[in-house]
Design an enzyme around this catalytic site. Structure first.
Site, PDB file in Angstrom:
ATOM      1  N   HIS A 470       0.816  -1.216   0.000  1.00 14.48           N
ATOM      2  CA  HIS A 470       0.000   0.000   0.000  1.00 14.48           C
ATOM      3  C   HIS A 470       0.852   1.270   0.000  1.00 14.48           C
ATOM      4  CE1 HIS A 470      -3.171  -2.619   2.285  1.00 14.48           C
ATOM      5  NE2 HIS A 470      -3.155  -2.873   0.991  1.00 14.48           N
ATOM      6  N   PRO A 471       1.855   1.382  -0.868  1.00  9.99           N
ATOM      7  CA  PRO A 471       2.632   2.627  -0.898  1.00  9.99           C
ATOM      8  C   PRO A 471       1.733   3.793  -1.288  1.00  9.99           C
ATOM      9  CG  PRO A 471       3.083   1.320  -2.859  1.00  9.99           C
ATOM     10  CD  PRO A 471       2.257   0.453  -1.941  1.00  9.99           C
TER      11      PRO A 471
END
Length: 565
Positions: A470-471
């Protein structure tokens, strides 16, 4: 391209697909959608149970890796990003989590006007078709199909996990995407009639034949073309040829939390020092580009199972073939689910208003590559801390658009993050040792009962934690007096006309859960902004927050005393 375009959208991911659909709906705008990846019409993408394959396949995915992470024993962390129509929505785990209402209220409190929960909820609803139909919180006729699992009632482990959370003193929730996120309940997924409901399936399939939408694949956009402080188009590479195309109205970057800051830097927009070190001429100084990088981490908490009811028996070739055949013929069975069908959201300590720990339950003990992690039967919980305080960065180190950027997350840099993980491990073990799981629970395989003290937990977490993929937050929205803001609340790049960023990189802080749902919502909202439409009417639906959150970590169970941390 001889055709004239009003808007150029770079990237056909979760945000780009939404924008391509919404900006062409009226027929008034000519839109060009540029994507480097190919078709998403592959069984490994469309079949939900095959989710571990596309994210580990070079054809479908940028295989990024971080620099050695200094607080994770110098491990290089895998950071796959979608390189296919639908972007990361075509390679993700299909888990649908909007985040907590307070996440968006926090954005507004940080200076991003118009992005409170009441402003965002109407766009969540517009994007969604929930299997239960429309209510105050859920959408009933939007493009993205969301549903509960199809195996929840067949495997007793799912309900046992929910019951264990309740026995440990946490609430149950009927809909964590509705009024109450906190608690344990059924998990939701982006699946429609047994097929992945990616942004490509949801938004592009209904728009791709419009005469005013041009989609070009196999395109590597190399930079934004600037005339002074105005974006006029993009330079791109296709079939080993360098070409340019102009936009009459705007260039919109939807290349994701890695690609969008990378493109800005390649275009000369970013930190003067970063650009100088990379050999790129500075066009506009914007120090926040690529900074503020945030991500979620998770670990697998695994137990042997005393009963032969887990999916470990389905990991052999014959079982996989049978599952695949049923899916091909009927789009049903174990092939039609991501297997994350129950979940939990809890607070790790008193004084936190909304949850900061998330659980995905899986009735199997598996590795990240989809293979069994133990002989016999087992089950696992993906446990993760969702509100990291550590921050990283993405920086180019070359003017070459094909060179991968330098990614450094600085995972667990802060003492608060390390303490949150200690609490997470202890709280998770307590939940998994509740009576509801007594009939199933064998020995603890991971972390193992020898991991107890702070030091032992720290060592194990450093060695075993993985990215939840989930950058985000690398081109953050912010107020005009925030020196690290990259875009304003309309997605417009500060100091550059006719250039926007619309994807998860604009989030000021990471939301409490998986990012596909919030990214689609943000693109829906930005589409109205771009078109000059009146925003959807704010929705003041009630939000549940534990009234005693300042004094208690949870309500407590009648079966045992509770340490309120």
């Amino acid at each position: 391209m001889a055709k004239q375009f009003d808007y150029i959208i770079v990237g056909a991911g979760s945000a780009g697909c939404v924008l391509a659909n919404r900006l062409t709906e009226s027929g008034e705008n000519e839109v060009l959608l540029l994507e480097i990846g190919g078709s998403d019409k592959n069984i490994l993408i469309q079949m939900p149970t095959a989710l571990s394959y596309p994210m580990n396949t070079e054809k479908f995915c940028w295989q990024f890796y971080s620099e050695p992470e200094p607080y994770l024993d110098n491990r290089k962390m895998h950071c796959p990003r979608g390189k296919v129509m639908g972007g990361s929505s075509s390679i993700n785990g299909m888990v649908y989590v909007r985040g907590h209402a307070r996440d968006y209220d926090q954005w507004q409190e940080q200076g991003v006007a118009g992005w409170s929960y009441k402003d965002c909820l109407p766009y969540f609803k517009r994007s969604e078709s929930w299997q239960g139909g429309e209510d105050d919180y859920r959408g009933g006729s939007g493009p993205v199909a969301t549903c509960g699992g199809n195996n929840m009632k067949l495997n007793p482990l799912y309900q046992a996990f929910i019951d264990a959370g309740y026995e440990a003193g946490y609430p149950k929730t009927d809909d964590y995407n509705g009024e109450q996120q906190e608690g344990f309940g059924a998990m939701h997924m982006t699946v429609k009639q047994g097929i992945r409901a990616s942004a490509s399936n949801a938004y592009i399939n209904q728009a791709k034949n419009r005469l005013n939408l041009t989609i070009v694949q196999g395109v590597l956009v190399q930079k934004v073309l600037l005339k002074g402080k105005t974006a006029i188009g993009v330079e791109y590479k296709i079939n080993n040829q360098i070409k340019t195309v102009n936009a009459n109205k705007e260039v919109i970057l939807s290349a994701g939390s890695v690609g969008s800051p990378q493109l800005l830097q390649l275009s000369g927009i970013g930190s003067a020092d970063v650009l100088k070190n990379a050999g790129v001429e500075l066009q506009h100084e914007l120090p926040g580009v690529g900074e503020n990088l945030q991500d979620h981490l998770e670990v697998y908490f695994q137990y042997h199972c005393k009963k032969p009811i887990t999916l470990n028996s389905k990991l052999n070739y014959i079982s996989k073939a049978l599952i695949g055949a049923r899916w091909l013929l009927f789009k049903s069975g174990l092939g039609a689910t991501n297997h994350f069908e129950s979940c939990g959201f809890i607070r790790s300590r008193k004084g936190i208003e909304w949850p900061n720990i998330q659980y995905h339950f899986l009735p199997a003990a598996m590795r990240y590559d989809g293979k069994a992690s133990m002989g016999g039967h087992g089950y696992q919980v993906h446990a993760g801390v969702n509100s990291p305080t550590s921050r990283g960065s993405i920086k180019i180190n070359s003017p070459d658009p094909e060179a991968k950027p330098i990614i450094l997350f600085n995972y667990l840099k802060s003492e608060q993050d390390r303490q949150d993980w200690r609490d997470c491990i202890r709280l998770t073990r307590e939940i998994l040792n509740q009576p509801a799981l007594d009939d199933f629970r064998g020995d603890e395989a991971n972390p193992g009962l020898d991991v107890n003290t702070d030091d032992e937990i720290d060592v194990w977490v450093r060695a075993n934690v993985e990215s939840a993929y989930h950058p985000s937050c690398t081109c953050k929205m912010g107020s005009e007096n925030d020196p690290m803001a990259v875009v304003n609340n309309k997605g417009q790049v500060n100091g550059i006309d006719k250039l926007r960023v619309v994807d998860s990189s604009i989030f000021p802080t990471i939301t409490n859960g998986n990012l596909n749902g919030p990214t689609i919502m943000a693109a829906e909202k930005m589409a109205d902004v771009i078109l000059g439409n009146k925003p959807l009417e704010a929705n003041n639906a009630n939000v549940w927050v534990d009234q005693n959150w300042q004094n208690s970590q949870r309500k407590g169970s009648p079966k045992r005393s509770v340490n309120n941390y």
